[in-house]
Structures are given as C-alpha cells and as structure tokens.
Scaffold this motif. Structure first.
Motif, PDB file in Angstrom:
ATOM      1  N   ARG A  30      -3.943  -3.746  -6.532  1.00 23.15           N
ATOM      2  CA  ARG A  30      -4.542  -5.084  -6.662  1.00 23.15           C
ATOM      3  C   ARG A  30      -3.777  -6.105  -5.816  1.00 23.15           C
ATOM      4  O   ARG A  30      -4.390  -6.964  -5.167  1.00 23.15           O
ATOM      5  CB  ARG A  30      -4.566  -5.495  -8.133  1.00 23.15           C
ATOM      6  CG  ARG A  30      -5.602  -4.734  -8.962  1.00 23.15           C
ATOM      7  CD  ARG A  30      -5.751  -5.331 -10.341  1.00 23.15           C
ATOM      8  NE  ARG A  30      -4.578  -5.107 -11.170  1.00 23.15           N
ATOM      9  CZ  ARG A  30      -4.402  -4.036 -11.942  1.00 23.15           C
ATOM     10  NH1 ARG A  30      -5.314  -3.079 -11.962  1.00 23.15           N
ATOM     11  NH2 ARG A  30      -3.326  -3.892 -12.688  1.00 23.15           N
ATOM     12  N   ARG A  31      -2.458  -6.014  -5.811  1.00 24.80           N
ATOM     13  CA  ARG A  31      -1.664  -6.950  -5.013  1.00 24.80           C
ATOM     14  C   ARG A  31      -1.892  -6.693  -3.529  1.00 24.80           C
ATOM     15  O   ARG A  31      -2.025  -7.634  -2.735  1.00 24.80           O
ATOM     16  CB  ARG A  31      -0.181  -6.787  -5.371  1.00 24.80           C
ATOM     17  CG  ARG A  31       0.727  -7.806  -4.702  1.00 24.80           C
ATOM     18  CD  ARG A  31       0.384  -9.209  -5.118  1.00 24.80           C
ATOM     19  NE  ARG A  31       1.295 -10.185  -4.539  1.00 24.80           N
ATOM     20  CZ  ARG A  31       0.926 -11.356  -4.056  1.00 24.80           C
ATOM     21  NH1 ARG A  31      -0.361 -11.695  -4.076  1.00 24.80           N
ATOM     22  NH2 ARG A  31       1.808 -12.196  -3.579  1.00 24.80           N
ATOM     23  N   ALA A  32      -1.932  -5.433  -3.150  1.00 28.50           N
ATOM     24  CA  ALA A  32      -2.143  -5.085  -1.748  1.00 28.50           C
ATOM     25  C   ALA A  32      -3.498  -5.570  -1.253  1.00 28.50           C
ATOM     26  O   ALA A  32      -3.622  -6.069  -0.122  1.00 28.50           O
ATOM     27  CB  ALA A  32      -2.027  -3.571  -1.558  1.00 28.50           C
ATOM     28  N   THR A  79       1.009   2.016 -12.541  1.00 23.00           N
ATOM     29  CA  THR A  79       1.783   1.274 -11.554  1.00 23.00           C
ATOM     30  C   THR A  79       1.049   1.218 -10.222  1.00 23.00           C
ATOM     31  O   THR A  79       1.033   0.185  -9.543  1.00 23.00           O
ATOM     32  CB  THR A  79       3.159   1.936 -11.356  1.00 23.00           C
ATOM     33  OG1 THR A  79       3.816   2.045 -12.620  1.00 23.00           O
ATOM     34  CG2 THR A  79       4.022   1.130 -10.407  1.00 23.00           C
ATOM     35  N   ALA A  80       0.423   2.330  -9.847  1.00 23.66           N
ATOM     36  CA  ALA A  80      -0.311   2.386  -8.582  1.00 23.66           C
ATOM     37  C   ALA A  80      -1.446   1.363  -8.568  1.00 23.66           C
ATOM     38  O   ALA A  80      -1.666   0.682  -7.552  1.00 23.66           O
ATOM     39  CB  ALA A  80      -0.871   3.789  -8.363  1.00 23.66           C
ATOM     40  N   SER A 140       0.832  -1.198   0.000  1.00 24.54           N
ATOM     41  CA  SER A 140       0.000   0.000   0.000  1.00 24.54           C
ATOM     42  C   SER A 140       0.872   1.255   0.000  1.00 24.54           C
ATOM     43  O   SER A 140       0.496   2.277  -0.589  1.00 24.54           O
ATOM     44  CB  SER A 140      -0.954   0.001   1.202  1.00 24.54           C
ATOM     45  OG  SER A 140      -0.265   0.171   2.419  1.00 24.54           O
ATOM     46  N   SER A 141       2.047   1.189   0.636  1.00 21.62           N
ATOM     47  CA  SER A 141       2.974   2.323   0.574  1.00 21.62           C
ATOM     48  C   SER A 141       3.568   2.478  -0.822  1.00 21.62           C
ATOM     49  O   SER A 141       3.778   3.601  -1.308  1.00 21.62           O
ATOM     50  CB  SER A 141       4.091   2.156   1.614  1.00 21.62           C
ATOM     51  OG  SER A 141       3.615   2.428   2.912  1.00 21.62           O
ATOM     52  N   TRP A 169      -8.110   0.711   0.596  1.00 15.20           N
ATOM     53  CA  TRP A 169      -9.299   1.185  -0.111  1.00 15.20           C
ATOM     54  C   TRP A 169      -9.422   2.710  -0.026  1.00 15.20           C
ATOM     55  O   TRP A 169      -9.886   3.362  -0.972  1.00 15.20           O
ATOM     56  CB  TRP A 169     -10.547   0.507   0.435  1.00 15.20           C
ATOM     57  CG  TRP A 169     -10.719  -0.875  -0.115  1.00 15.20           C
ATOM     58  CD1 TRP A 169     -10.495  -2.056   0.521  1.00 15.20           C
ATOM     59  CD2 TRP A 169     -11.133  -1.213  -1.446  1.00 15.20           C
ATOM     60  NE1 TRP A 169     -10.748  -3.117  -0.328  1.00 15.20           N
ATOM     61  CE2 TRP A 169     -11.137  -2.624  -1.535  1.00 15.20           C
ATOM     62  CE3 TRP A 169     -11.501  -0.465  -2.567  1.00 15.20           C
ATOM     63  CZ2 TRP A 169     -11.502  -3.298  -2.703  1.00 15.20           C
ATOM     64  CZ3 TRP A 169     -11.865  -1.141  -3.741  1.00 15.20           C
ATOM     65  CH2 TRP A 169     -11.862  -2.527  -3.793  1.00 15.20           C
ATOM     66  N   SER A 170      -8.997   3.278   1.093  1.00 13.17           N
ATOM     67  CA  SER A 170      -9.020   4.728   1.211  1.00 13.17           C
ATOM     68  C   SER A 170      -8.010   5.371   0.264  1.00 13.17           C
ATOM     69  O   SER A 170      -8.294   6.393  -0.373  1.00 13.17           O
ATOM     70  CB  SER A 170      -8.721   5.117   2.667  1.00 13.17           C
ATOM     71  OG  SER A 170      -8.898   6.498   2.873  1.00 13.17           O
TER      72      SER A 170
END
Length: 330
Positions: free
Chosen positions: A113-115, A107-108, A93-94, A132-133
């Motif tokens: 999706r992986r996070a 890329t984000a 997420s970071s 999600w936020s």
C-alpha cells in the motif's frame, strides 16, 4: 551621508546576527538519486542471493524512508523529486517482495500500500508495473487467484506493458502462473505461448530498469511455467521446464536455483522416481533449506510426500538422515 551610514550599519548588523543561525538550503540533485539507485542495486542483489530474509526487508524499508527524508532536506527540481519518489517506491516494493518471499503476507500488504502511493506520486510506469505485478504474485502465493489476476491485470494494462514487449511478456508469464494455480490449463498454456512470442518481439537494446534486467529472462519464464505445471499436475512438463530453467539460470541467482531445484524434486517424486527425486532435493543448499521460508515449506511437503509414497525405501531413509544433518547445523 549619516543616514546612509546608519542604514548600512543596521543592515550589516542584521546580516551578522542572522548568518550564524541560518544556512542556505541544500540542493538535492541527480547525484543523490544515483546514490540511492546504487543502494537499490545492492538490495536487488541481496534478494537474489538470500531472498525472503527479514534484514533485506528492513534495509529496503529504511532506504525508502531515507529517500523520502531527502524530499524535505533541501531544494530540488520537479524531475529530481519525482525520481526520489520513484526510488522510495522501488525500495518499498523490494521490502514488499522480501516479505512475500518470506511468507510474511500481512507485512507485505502494508509495504504494498505504501509503495503504491509513492509510485503514483512519482508517475513512474515501470515501478508501478513492478508493484502491481508483485501484488499479483503475492495473492497467488496466498491462494487468492482472483485477486492475483486482478492485480496482475493492473500491471499488464499500464502503458509501458503495451509499449514494451518485455514488460508484456513478464505480465503474461505471471498471468500464466496464476492460471496454473487456479487450475485453468488452457488459459495457462495460452498465456505462456503469448509470453514467449512477446519476448521474441522485444528489442534487446531498449533501455529498461535495473530491477528488470537483474532477473527477467528465459530462465524466469521457465521458472514460472514450472510453477504453473506443478499446480496443474502436469509433472512431466513441469520437469522439462525445471531443467530448462536450471540450465539457463545466471550464477548469482542462488535463491531461484534453490526454489527450482526443490520444485524439480517434487515433479520427479510425483512421477514415481523416488531415488532421483531424493538426490535432487539433497542438492538444495542447507542455508536455503533451513532459512528460506518458501524453500523450507516445499521441502517439508516433499518429506511428507516421500513418506506417504515410499515410507520404507532407501530413499526415504537417506532423506531422513540428510534432513537431520540440516537441522543439526541450522
């Protein structure tokens, strides 16, 4: 007697033959998780200093992979395994946020999706909320307010947001920023009022994750309100929130200070105060102005607006000379 001796000898020989090639599986424990959490704190601190940089994204993604490697490096309790998945999700997420902050949206989305998958495997409500936020914020920056609201609603409907008013407040404040981007003034105002109320109801002593404690406070609430009112064209209110944000920002929040200062300059220029706006914009540090994608874009927009409204002014000339010096040192 001979038979027992023979069997014992075979067993000893077998053990001697196997021992050199085998080792007892490593025990993965709480100390391994704590080490990863320390590294996560470093990533978060780097983000607040120099948000959006590719190296932060890459380090966070590599640490997510390191957390997953530990899953297969030995034995662990189910609790430790869940914590490892949560750590991997936090790092991803970071990485996602660094990419969003750097406007690298493709890329984000891949990191997101992986996070999300890792967060589900961990069962950690707080990290699900964060992902999600962040997704809601990402879609807001991408100009997709409907997707932004949908993603932010996933975060807001998690049990942790219903149980803890601080999570509720963060979700509502980000919802307010999304409504601002969608030019829904009444909804934005209501969301920020509700966010403020939720913050006042919260228990300051309740345990919350490090990433939340590191940034969520009154200054961030004003930052989101500033963003919303700029989008709504309510520049006087935007300026009010900018000053409130800057007055309460923690010293280490260098990235947030640069963004807020740039937005303040926009609000002042939109009200016709070219001299003050230019002086404000000149306070943005050169490294943020040239290296942070969001700040650079907003300053280019400021330059265009200044040239359009006061092309022959002393302020415009001063600003041109200032940005030339930036480019020379970049």
């Amino acid at each position: 007697m001979k038979r027992r001796t023979l069997v014992g000898g075979i067993a000893a020989a077998t053990a001697a033959a196997v021992a050199p090639g085998t080792a007892a599986p490593r025990r993965i424990g709480v100390s391994d998780v704590e080490r990863l959490q320390d590294r996560f704190a470093e990533i978060v601190a780097s983000d607040h200093r120099r948000g959006g940089q590719v190296d932060i994204e890459q380090r966070a993604a590599a640490l997510a992979d390191e957390a997953l490697t530990l899953q297969n490096a030995g034995t662990a309790t189910q609790r430790v395994r869940r914590n490892l998945y949560a750590a991997a999700a936090a790092f991803r997420s970071s990485a996602m946020w660094a990419a969003v902050d750097g406007r690298r949206y493709d890329t984000a989305e891949a990191h997101m999706r992986r996070a999300q998958t890792l967060a589900e495997m961990s069962g950690d409500q707080a990290i699900k909320f964060r992902i999600w936020s962040h997704a809601g914020t990402m879609y807001r920056h991408m100009g997709r307010p409907a997707d932004a609201l949908a993603a932010n609603d996933v975060a807001r409907n998690l049990h942790i947001a219903r149980r803890d008013p601080q999570f509720a407040a963060l979700g509502l404040a980000r919802q307010g920023a999304i409504h601002g981007a969608a030019h829904a003034q009444t909804s934005a105002t209501r969301a920020f009022d509700q966010a403020q109320d939720a913050m006042l109801r919260s228990d300051p002593d309740e345990h919350r994750p490090m990433w939340m404690l590191a940034f969520w406070d009154e200054a961030e609430l004003h930052s989101l309100a500033l963003s919303a009112h700029l989008s709504l064209g309510d520049y006087a209110t935007a300026e009010f929130h900018a000053h409130r944000c800057l007055a309460s920002l923690r010293p280490q929040m260098a990235r947030s200070r640069a963004i807020t200062t740039t937005r303040l300059a926009h609000a002042q220029l939109a009200q016709g105060d070219t001299d003050t706006a230019t002086a404000t914009a000149m306070k943005v540090p050169a490294d943020a102005a040239t290296e942070h994608a969001r700040v650079s874009r907003m300053l280019r927009e400021f330059s265009a607006a200044l040239r359009a409204t006061a092309p022959s002014s002393t302020a415009a000339q001063t600003w041109t000379e200032h940005t030339t010096a930036w480019r020379a040192t970049a």
